[in-house]
Structures are given as structure tokens and as C-alpha cells.
Design a protein around this motif. Structure first.
Motif, short mmCIF file in Angstrom:
data_model
loop_
_atom_site.label_atom_id
_atom_site.label_comp_id
_atom_site.label_asym_id
_atom_site.label_seq_id
_atom_site.Cartn_x
_atom_site.Cartn_y
_atom_site.Cartn_z
N ARG A 3 108.28 53.82 42.27
CA ARG A 3 107.18 54.68 41.86
C ARG A 3 107.62 55.78 40.89
NH1 ARG A 3 102.98 57.26 46.22
NH2 ARG A 3 101.16 57.17 44.87
N ARG A 6 107.93 54.41 37.47
CA ARG A 6 106.61 54.18 36.86
C ARG A 6 106.06 55.48 36.32
NH1 ARG A 6 105.86 50.70 41.29
NH2 ARG A 6 104.74 52.25 42.53
N HIS A 9 107.94 56.49 33.16
CA HIS A 9 107.47 55.73 31.99
C HIS A 9 106.17 56.29 31.45
CE1 HIS A 9 110.30 52.36 32.69
NE2 HIS A 9 110.05 52.09 31.44
N LEU A 10 105.25 56.53 32.37
CA LEU A 10 103.93 57.02 31.94
C LEU A 10 104.07 58.39 31.28
CD1 LEU A 10 100.96 56.35 31.85
CD2 LEU A 10 100.68 57.42 34.08
N ARG A 14 103.08 59.28 27.45
CA ARG A 14 102.10 60.36 27.14
C ARG A 14 102.71 61.33 26.14
NH1 ARG A 14 99.78 61.23 33.24
NH2 ARG A 14 98.06 59.76 33.07
N ARG B 72 102.59 43.72 32.56
CA ARG B 72 101.85 44.40 33.62
C ARG B 72 100.35 44.20 33.46
NH1 ARG B 72 105.88 48.21 32.80
NH2 ARG B 72 104.59 49.80 31.84
N GLY B 214 100.27 51.80 32.18
CA GLY B 214 100.69 52.88 33.07
C GLY B 214 99.55 53.40 33.92
N THR B 215 98.38 53.56 33.30
CA THR B 215 97.21 54.05 34.03
C THR B 215 96.78 53.04 35.09
OG1 THR B 215 96.56 55.13 31.98
CG2 THR B 215 94.90 55.03 33.70
N VAL B 218 99.05 53.38 38.04
CA VAL B 218 98.74 54.60 38.82
C VAL B 218 97.54 54.35 39.72
CG1 VAL B 218 97.90 56.98 38.63
CG2 VAL B 218 99.81 56.22 37.22
N ASP B 221 98.50 52.47 42.70
CA ASP B 221 99.23 53.31 43.66
C ASP B 221 98.29 54.21 44.46
OD1 ASP B 221 101.63 52.28 42.96
OD2 ASP B 221 102.18 53.87 41.58
N GLN B 222 97.14 54.51 43.86
CA GLN B 222 96.26 55.49 44.51
C GLN B 222 95.14 54.84 45.32
OE1 GLN B 222 95.17 57.79 41.08
NE2 GLN B 222 96.92 59.19 41.30
N CYS B 250 100.24 49.57 48.09
CA CYS B 250 100.97 50.83 48.06
C CYS B 250 100.35 51.71 49.15
CB CYS B 250 100.85 51.49 46.69
SG CYS B 250 101.92 52.92 46.52
N ASP B 252 101.94 53.83 51.57
CA ASP B 252 102.41 55.20 51.75
C ASP B 252 102.96 55.70 50.42
OD1 ASP B 252 103.10 57.54 52.88
OD2 ASP B 252 104.67 56.77 54.18
N GLU B 254 105.67 53.79 48.66
CA GLU B 254 106.19 52.68 47.85
C GLU B 254 105.35 51.43 48.04
OE1 GLU B 254 108.08 52.22 45.46
OE2 GLU B 254 108.93 54.25 45.38
N ARG B 255 105.52 50.51 47.11
CA ARG B 255 104.75 49.27 47.18
C ARG B 255 105.42 48.26 48.11
NH1 ARG B 255 102.86 48.23 40.94
NH2 ARG B 255 101.63 50.14 40.77
#
Lengths: 149, 343
Positions: A3, A6, A9-10, A14, B72, B214-215, B218, B221-222, B250, B252, B254-255
Motif C-alpha cells: 500500500r 502505491r 507512486h500516486l 501527482r 492495472r 493510481g486513483t 486507491v 483500498d477504500q 483490502c 484492514d 493490506e490487500r
């Protein structure tokens, strides 16, 4: 990918999303415009009003200019595009076309306008008015410019 | 995956890709040199070589940087990721030819050491238009050199994945330096806007791809998992997971990859020990969970690589009630045997 990686990277992209366009645009805006090179022509930086002869192509425009009483003669060289020869010199052409017999006028650079003083041989009706653009490093003639009608 | 190191990790597929890369590079350079000979015959061979290798290396760098986010966004690009390392070394080799010939042509004809000349012939750091752009290219080449010589599992294991990955993330610094090397170099002298347009298009594409990917990550993850029961979170229905495949959660921090294999569900940490590949995006081959990036394998019941390998990942407890799958995100130590949850 973990994580934190990741997230890193983001964050980096940005940051690059800001830095790359800013850098590119600043560099683009700073590209120098065509300008005169006063250091190379200390004697005649003032444009003379009368055009005695002119030759032109896509890359440059060459004129012989004088004042009203033709007491001063001047070569005007305008690079319309960036010259692809960084070591170019202008010679007044010889009768036999040989660079060794030609007279050195001055050196120009890739961008800009140049003004060189010429002698009275370049007045109207005084014979040939041709110039040779010569690369003195490669020792090759780049172009022959003929201003005769 | 191999128990010993070999100089180049070739297999049939990698050889096939390397030939493709080689053919493309030869074709590109040939066409570039031919077109230059036709349209700009006054250019010397050194100049043509410098320009052709620079544009090819920059093109390859753009492709390399696009592969990560593309995989990805869409799994069909995974074969490119599998071969990215060889593409990277190829790109560095071509960039080295560009840098080498540039130094030879512009800095080796005087009395000064060419590398000293590189940094001292132009010191106009206060001017944008006259900025010493060659130094930027040199610094980028140094980064690419360090990356190329460490592009091997020997260095990955000896430097540790964390240091290795950090070193290789300097590719983004190299990319920025190269963009500015071009913008403050050739673009300042070349009136043709094609260079500017290509640089801008490349940068815009990469930024867009990386931000989208990347988004998306995220958001993954959320995703909330609210139904907590005795330390277990409800994650999905049993039939949402295909046989020999996984779903990634994901829960907690980590995945975690939940795999279905021969009527049992197993949960292991999603991150491959090799280069951090997403294990949950792979599949079970020969009874082993196989990483989609470079083929590293783990046994689903204990997260250990089969002998003689010694990579291990965390395992997790699962529970099935009816058709619902429950996952406990508390990890067991790496390589701990867990029975899985029978369906």
C-alpha cells in the motif's frame, strides 16, 4: 505492490502532473526569438535605407543596402529559419568561384539577423554581386547566393 | 522462477519478445537514417546517430512507463510487464549510444577531459534558453545505468526489495530530467513544433494513465467492509470466486487474495515477495498460486514457495457460513499452514 508503494507512486505522479507541464511550458516560452547579434557587427548595426539587390529563399533573405548617396554599402543577412550549420561564414564571391579567392565578409550563427559593411565594389553597375555561404569546419560550400538581376 | 542466477533470464516467450524489440529498434533506426539521408543530406552520420538513438530511447522510455498503469487498468497488458525488464535494458543501451556519441562529438575534441567539458563548457544555470541541458541528460543516463546494472534478481535479493524498488523509482526523476533535457536542448534550436508536440503528448498520456490507475487503486483500498463478526469481515459470496482464481480484498491495511482451489478457499497476502506483484491477479498452476508478473509460485495452504525456493507470504483465516465468505485480516506469520475453508 504494497500500500505504501502505491501511495508513493500516486504522490510522484501527482507531483509530475504539476512539474512536467510547468517545465515544458517554461522551456517553450523561453525559446529565443530571432534577434540581431550586435557583437558580430560592431561597425554597422544601423539598417541602411536603400536596397540595391536582394535574394531570398525559404531559409534566409540576403540584401545589399546603401544610404542615399551610396557612400556606405551594407550586407543584410536575415535567417528566416534556424541555420543547420553552426559554423557558417559569408564570403564575397570570386570571379572564378573558388573559395580561396573569395573575400571573407563575416561569420553568422544559427539564428538572427546580421549586417556587415561592404566596399564600393557592391554599388549598382559594378559587376558581380554574389556571396558564398561556407562551412569552415567541414570546408564545404553551403550555398551560392547571386544578387545579379 | 529459478533457484540459481543466470546472466539473462531467457525463456521461449522472452526470446520471442526480445526479437520483436530488436526488430523494432533496427527498423526504427533504419527508417530514421534513410529519411534523414533523403531530407537532410547535409547531416553527418554522427548527428543522425545521435538524433535517431535519442528519439528511439525516449519513445521506449514512454512505453516502459506506460506499461505499469496499463496493466492495472487492463490485464491484457500483463505480458508486456513480464518483459519490461529487457525493454528497459534495451532502452538504456540505446540511450548510452546517444550519450556516448554526443560526448564524442561535442566534448572530446579539446584538451579538457570530456566529462569535465560536459559540465564546464556551459555554466549558464541562470538562463532557461541557454541552460546546460547536456548535464541533465548525463544525470538521467547515470540513473538509467544504475537501474540497468541492477535489473537482475541477484541485485533484487541482495539489495532487498525495498532498496531495489526505491532505486528503480528514480526512473521518474530520470524521465523528468530527460524531458527537460529535450525541452532545453533541441527544442530551443529546432523550430519544427513536432518535438514540442511529441513531448507534450507523451507526458500528458503518462500523467493521465498513472493518475487513472493510481486513483483506481486507491478506490479499491477504500472499499468498506462493515459486517464484522468475531474478528471476521464479510467479503463476498462463494460463487463470486472462480475456480483456481482469486478475489482481492483490502480489509484492514493490506490487500489479501482469497483463492478457490479444489473445493477449498485459501487466503494469502496479495504481495509477491519478488517484486511486489499482485498474487490475487494470478492463477493456480500445478497446485501453486502463480504471480502474474514473473511467475513466482506459492502453495495456497501455507503461502510458501515449493522447495527448493524459500519465499513466504502471510496466510489468513477464512470462514464460510452458508454462501457467505468471511475473512479475518489478522495475518499469521509468513509461511504458516492454514487449513482453508471448505466449501
Amino acid at each position: 505492490m504494497i500500500r505504501s508503494l502505491r501511495k508513493r507512486h500516486l504522490f510522484i505522479w501527482r507531483l509530475l502532473a504539476f512539474l512536467l507541464p510547468v517545465g515544458i511550458i517554461i522551456a517553450w516560452l523561453s525559446i529565443p526569438k530571432q534577434s540581431t547579434q550586435p557583437l558580430l557587427q560592431p561597425e554597422t548595426t544601423t539598417l541602411l535605407p536603400v536596397v540595391l539587390g536582394k535574394a531570398e529563399n525559404n531559409s534566409y533573405s540576403v540584401s545589399i543596402r546603401s544610404n542615399a548617396d551610396t557612400s556606405k554599402i551594407q550586407l543584410e543577412w536575415i535567417n528566416k529559419k534556424t541555420l543547420e550549420y553552426p559554423t557558417a561564414t559569408i564570403y564575397a564571391g570570386s570571379e572564378n568561384g573558388n573559395i580561396k579567392d573569395a573575400k571573407l565578409i563575416g561569420r553568422i550563427e544559427a539564428r538572427g539577423n546580421w549586417y556587415f559593411p561592404l566596399d564600393s565594389n557592391f554599388k549598382n553597375g559594378s559587376g558581380r554581386k554574389n556571396f558564398i555561404l561556407y562551412d569552415f569546419i567541414r570546408q564545404q560550400v553551403i550555398d551560392n547566393i547571386n544578387l545579379n538581376p | 522462477m529459478s533457484a540459481s542466477y543466470s546472466a539473462v533470464g531467457w525463456n521461449r516467450q522472452k526470446k520471442h519478445y526480445d526479437w520483436l524489440i530488436f526488430a523494432f529498434c533496427v527498423l526504427y533506426l533504419s527508417v530514421f537514417i534513410l529519411l534523414t539521408t533523403i531530407f537532410n543530406p547535409q547531416y553527418t552520420f554522427e548527428t543522425v546517430l545521435i538524433r535517431s538513438t535519442s528519439t528511439l530511447a525516449f519513445l521506449l522510455l514512454n512505453v516502459i512507463l506506460a506499461i505499469g498503469p496499463l496493466t492495472r487498468i487492463n490485464k491484457r497488458f500483463l505480458p508486456l510487464l513480464y518483459n519490461r525488464r529487457h525493454l528497459g535494458v534495451t532502452m538504456f543501451t540505446i540511450a548510452l549510444v546517444h550519450g556516448g556519441f554526443s560526448i564524442l562529438q561535442f566534448h572530446s575534441l579539446g584538451n579538457t577531459n570530456p566529462f569535465v567539458s560536459l559540465f564546464t563548457s556551459n555554466t549558464q544555470f541562470n538562463s532557461v534558453a541557454q541552460f546546460p541541458f547536456q548535464a541533465l541528460g548525463f544525470l538521467a543516463l547515470v540513473i538509467l545505468f544504475l537501474m540497468a546494472i541492477t535489473s537482475h534478481d541477484f541485485w533484487l535479493h541482495n539489495l532487498s526489495p525495498k532498496i531495489w524498488k526505491t532505486l528503480h523509482m528514480f526512473v521518474y526523476v530520470a524521465y523528468f530530467l530527460i524531458v527537460m533535457h529535450v525541452m532545453l536542448g533541441v527544442v530551443q534550436y529546432e523550430t519544427n513544433p513536432v518535438f514540442f508536440v511529441l513531448i507534450l503528448a507523451g507526458a500528458a498520456s503518462l500523467i493521465t494513465l498513472h493518475l487513472i490507475a493510481g486513483t483506481k487503486e486507491v478506490k479499491k483500498d477504500q472499499l468498506p467492509f462493515d459486517f464484522k463478526n468475531d474478528g471476521f469481515f464479510y467479503v463476498c459470496e462463494v460463487d463470486e470466486i472462480d475456480e483456481s482464481r482469486a478475489k482481492i480484498f483490502c480489509v484492514d491495511k493490506e490487500r489479501i487474495a482469497v483463492y478457490k482451489h479444489e473445493g477449498v478457499l485459501y487466503a494469502i497476502h496479495n504481495v509477491c515477495k519478488h517484486q511486489g506483484g499482485p498474487l490475487g491477479e494470478g492463477k493456480i498452476l500445478d497446485g501453486c498460486i502463480t504471480c502474474p508478473w514473473h511467475g513466482y509460485q506459492y502453495l495456497p495452504e501455507n503461502g510458501q514457495s515449493p522447495p527448493p525456493f524459500n519465499e513466504k507470504v502471510n496466510t489468513y483465516d477464512l470462514r464460510i457460513t452458508g454462501t457467505k465468505v468471511w475473512l479475518n485480516p489478522t495475518p499469521y506469520p509468513e509461511g504458516t499452514e492454514r487449513p482453508g475453508a471448505a466449501i
